[in-house]
Design a protein around this motif. Sequence first.
Motif, PDB file in Angstrom:
ATOM      1  N   TYR A 294      12.615   9.962   4.275  1.00  0.00           N
ATOM      2  CA  TYR A 294      11.496  10.416   5.097  1.00  0.00           C
ATOM      3  C   TYR A 294      10.181   9.928   4.506  1.00  0.00           C
ATOM      4  CZ  TYR A 294      11.059  14.066   1.506  1.00  0.00           C
ATOM      5  OH  TYR A 294      10.912  14.740   0.325  1.00  0.00           O
ATOM      6  N   PHE A 295       9.129  10.064   5.297  1.00  0.00           N
ATOM      7  CA  PHE A 295       7.806   9.569   4.928  1.00  0.00           C
ATOM      8  C   PHE A 295       6.818  10.717   4.882  1.00  0.00           C
ATOM      9  CE2 PHE A 295       4.311   6.772   4.512  1.00  0.00           C
ATOM     10  CZ  PHE A 295       3.311   7.187   5.385  1.00  0.00           C
ATOM     11  N   GLU A 296       6.006  10.751   3.834  1.00  0.00           N
ATOM     12  CA  GLU A 296       4.949  11.748   3.700  1.00  0.00           C
ATOM     13  C   GLU A 296       3.606  11.023   3.670  1.00  0.00           C
ATOM     14  OE1 GLU A 296       6.242  15.627   1.344  1.00  0.00           O
ATOM     15  OE2 GLU A 296       6.492  13.827   0.133  1.00  0.00           O
ATOM     16  N   SER A 297       2.738  11.377   4.598  1.00  0.00           N
ATOM     17  CA  SER A 297       1.453  10.697   4.700  1.00  0.00           C
ATOM     18  C   SER A 297       0.469  11.224   3.665  1.00  0.00           C
ATOM     19  CB  SER A 297       0.884  10.883   6.104  1.00  0.00           C
ATOM     20  OG  SER A 297      -0.425  10.351   6.176  1.00  0.00           O
ATOM     21  N   PHE A 298      -0.441  10.342   3.206  1.00  0.00           N
ATOM     22  CA  PHE A 298      -1.518  10.765   2.325  1.00  0.00           C
ATOM     23  C   PHE A 298      -2.544  11.609   3.078  1.00  0.00           C
ATOM     24  CE2 PHE A 298      -0.560   6.711  -0.152  1.00  0.00           C
ATOM     25  CZ  PHE A 298       0.160   7.391  -1.125  1.00  0.00           C
ATOM     26  N   ASN A 299      -2.632  11.429   4.383  1.00  0.00           N
ATOM     27  CA  ASN A 299      -3.599  12.170   5.202  1.00  0.00           C
ATOM     28  C   ASN A 299      -3.113  13.595   5.406  1.00  0.00           C
ATOM     29  OD1 ASN A 299      -5.119   9.791   5.564  1.00  0.00           O
ATOM     30  ND2 ASN A 299      -3.775   9.176   7.251  1.00  0.00           N
ATOM     31  N   LYS A 300      -3.972  14.550   5.113  1.00  0.00           N
ATOM     32  CA  LYS A 300      -3.591  15.947   5.241  1.00  0.00           C
ATOM     33  C   LYS A 300      -3.571  16.335   6.708  1.00  0.00           C
ATOM     34  CE  LYS A 300      -5.187  17.472   0.728  1.00  0.00           C
ATOM     35  NZ  LYS A 300      -3.830  17.747   0.253  1.00  0.00           N
TER      36      LYS A 300
ATOM     37  N   VAL B 117      13.158   8.800  10.607  1.00  0.00           N
ATOM     38  CA  VAL B 117      12.266   8.887   9.459  1.00  0.00           C
ATOM     39  C   VAL B 117      11.208   9.918   9.763  1.00  0.00           C
ATOM     40  CG1 VAL B 117      10.679   7.657   7.958  1.00  0.00           C
ATOM     41  CG2 VAL B 117      12.649   6.483   8.924  1.00  0.00           C
ATOM     42  N   GLU B 118      11.157  10.972   8.977  1.00  0.00           N
ATOM     43  CA  GLU B 118      10.181  12.025   9.201  1.00  0.00           C
ATOM     44  C   GLU B 118       8.865  11.676   8.595  1.00  0.00           C
ATOM     45  OE1 GLU B 118      11.780  15.591   7.664  1.00  0.00           O
ATOM     46  OE2 GLU B 118      13.308  15.822   9.208  1.00  0.00           O
ATOM     47  N   GLU B 119       7.754  12.052   9.301  1.00  0.00           N
ATOM     48  CA  GLU B 119       6.430  11.835   8.744  1.00  0.00           C
ATOM     49  C   GLU B 119       5.735  13.197   8.643  1.00  0.00           C
ATOM     50  OE1 GLU B 119       2.355   9.261   9.543  1.00  0.00           O
ATOM     51  OE2 GLU B 119       4.021   9.162  10.967  1.00  0.00           O
ATOM     52  N   GLY B 120       5.279  13.570   7.460  1.00  0.00           N
ATOM     53  CA  GLY B 120       4.639  14.852   7.266  1.00  0.00           C
ATOM     54  C   GLY B 120       3.564  14.772   6.224  1.00  0.00           C
ATOM     55  N   ASN B 121       3.161  15.901   5.700  1.00  0.00           N
ATOM     56  CA  ASN B 121       2.082  15.939   4.715  1.00  0.00           C
ATOM     57  C   ASN B 121       2.605  15.660   3.319  1.00  0.00           C
ATOM     58  OD1 ASN B 121       0.223  16.607   6.642  1.00  0.00           O
ATOM     59  ND2 ASN B 121       0.575  18.806   6.430  1.00  0.00           N
ATOM     60  N   LEU B 122       1.728  15.161   2.494  1.00  0.00           N
ATOM     61  CA  LEU B 122       2.010  15.014   1.079  1.00  0.00           C
ATOM     62  C   LEU B 122       1.756  16.367   0.431  1.00  0.00           C
ATOM     63  CD1 LEU B 122       2.637  13.258  -1.393  1.00  0.00           C
ATOM     64  CD2 LEU B 122       0.185  12.819  -1.589  1.00  0.00           C
ATOM     65  N   THR B 123       2.790  16.975  -0.089  1.00  0.00           N
ATOM     66  CA  THR B 123       2.640  18.306  -0.660  1.00  0.00           C
ATOM     67  C   THR B 123       1.796  18.254  -1.907  1.00  0.00           C
ATOM     68  OG1 THR B 123       4.690  18.004  -1.848  1.00  0.00           O
ATOM     69  CG2 THR B 123       4.839  19.100   0.273  1.00  0.00           C
TER      70      THR B 123
ATOM     71  N   GLY C 193       0.778  -1.234   0.000  1.00  0.00           N
ATOM     72  CA  GLY C 193       0.000   0.000   0.000  1.00  0.00           C
ATOM     73  C   GLY C 193       0.805   1.278   0.000  1.00  0.00           C
ATOM     74  N   TYR C 194       2.100   1.210   0.197  1.00  0.00           N
ATOM     75  CA  TYR C 194       2.930   2.410   0.198  1.00  0.00           C
ATOM     76  C   TYR C 194       3.407   2.725  -1.221  1.00  0.00           C
ATOM     77  CZ  TYR C 194       3.172   1.831   5.268  1.00  0.00           C
ATOM     78  OH  TYR C 194       2.857   1.700   6.591  1.00  0.00           O
TER      79      TYR C 194
ATOM     80  N   SER D 252      -1.219   4.141   8.468  1.00  0.00           N
ATOM     81  CA  SER D 252      -0.700   5.373   7.860  1.00  0.00           C
ATOM     82  C   SER D 252      -0.030   5.049   6.536  1.00  0.00           C
ATOM     83  CB  SER D 252       0.299   6.057   8.805  1.00  0.00           C
ATOM     84  OG  SER D 252       1.397   5.205   9.050  1.00  0.00           O
ATOM     85  N   LYS D 253      -0.718   5.368   5.448  1.00  0.00           N
ATOM     86  CA  LYS D 253      -0.179   5.131   4.117  1.00  0.00           C
ATOM     87  C   LYS D 253       0.323   6.431   3.511  1.00  0.00           C
ATOM     88  CE  LYS D 253      -1.239   0.804   4.410  1.00  0.00           C
ATOM     89  NZ  LYS D 253      -0.175  -0.189   4.648  1.00  0.00           N
ATOM     90  N   GLY D 254       1.335   6.328   2.674  1.00  0.00           N
ATOM     91  CA  GLY D 254       1.877   7.517   2.050  1.00  0.00           C
ATOM     92  C   GLY D 254       3.070   7.196   1.182  1.00  0.00           C
ATOM     93  N   ILE D 255       3.927   8.193   0.987  1.00  0.00           N
ATOM     94  CA  ILE D 255       5.102   8.047   0.128  1.00  0.00           C
ATOM     95  C   ILE D 255       6.361   8.006   0.987  1.00  0.00           C
ATOM     96  CG2 ILE D 255       6.461   9.055  -1.741  1.00  0.00           C
ATOM     97  CD1 ILE D 255       4.005  10.397  -2.765  1.00  0.00           C
TER      98      ILE D 255
END
Length: 268
Positions: A243-249, A261-267, A204-205, A232-235
Amino acid sequence: MSKKNVVSIEDRIPKLKQARKKKANRRLIFYLSIFFFLISIIVYLQSPLSHIKTIQIHGNSHVSDETIIEQSGLTMDTNIWMLNHENIEKKLSKNPVIESVEVSRNLPWTVNIHVNEFKIVGYMKEETNYFPILGNGVTLKELGQTSFNGKSPLILGFTKEEYLHRMAEELNELPFNISALISEVHWQPTEDNKYKILLYMNDGYMVDATIRNFADNMQVYPSIVAQLEPQSKGIIHLGVGVYFESFNKKPADDVEEIDGVEEGNLTE
């Protein structure tokens, strides 16, 4: 001296002659045996008895037995004692599907050819057909099929052979437990980075990465996923920084550090 112990020369001569004759006969038999043995070897080498009767191919799945035998130059008229292993291996190594080959002789009449082919690292889709891609970047156009087993990823968007070959070589170095997680590989070059790729994973990632050092960079993927929450799915970015960017805003300042590993917003 007693006369009983005296042997006349006349009595000894026949015995000496007989002993010499036996010795000469043994020598003659010895030389004749060697002669007939050598003649037998020459006759054997010149006769069909020394020719190859069986050629056994092992380890091939993409290249047919017939093709390997033809490219090896071996025939049933080849003398099994005249095999040039190095020459045969050199001929077969020119086949782009074959990574390595070993030729051995199994007396009295069998030749074994052990082939190690490049593994299938992915599939390229053209219209309704899927074509396997080997670890050296060769696409097997002759093995097109309408479906594939999903054990190797789809490789999409590669319009230049140079980058397809590099990608295939990197995938070839991946351990199976990681390559089996990849569903699709998309080539998405930019002006600044012609090696940019985007991966869709079976768990799913998504992975934003580069072809350069891809196999080495992907080694950390399992440990990164293990640190993330399952929901938590994302890129996952595997570049200069990981680092990790979540699909959730979330709010822009909502960044969580997870063991480096950083987790933040998907720009957007």
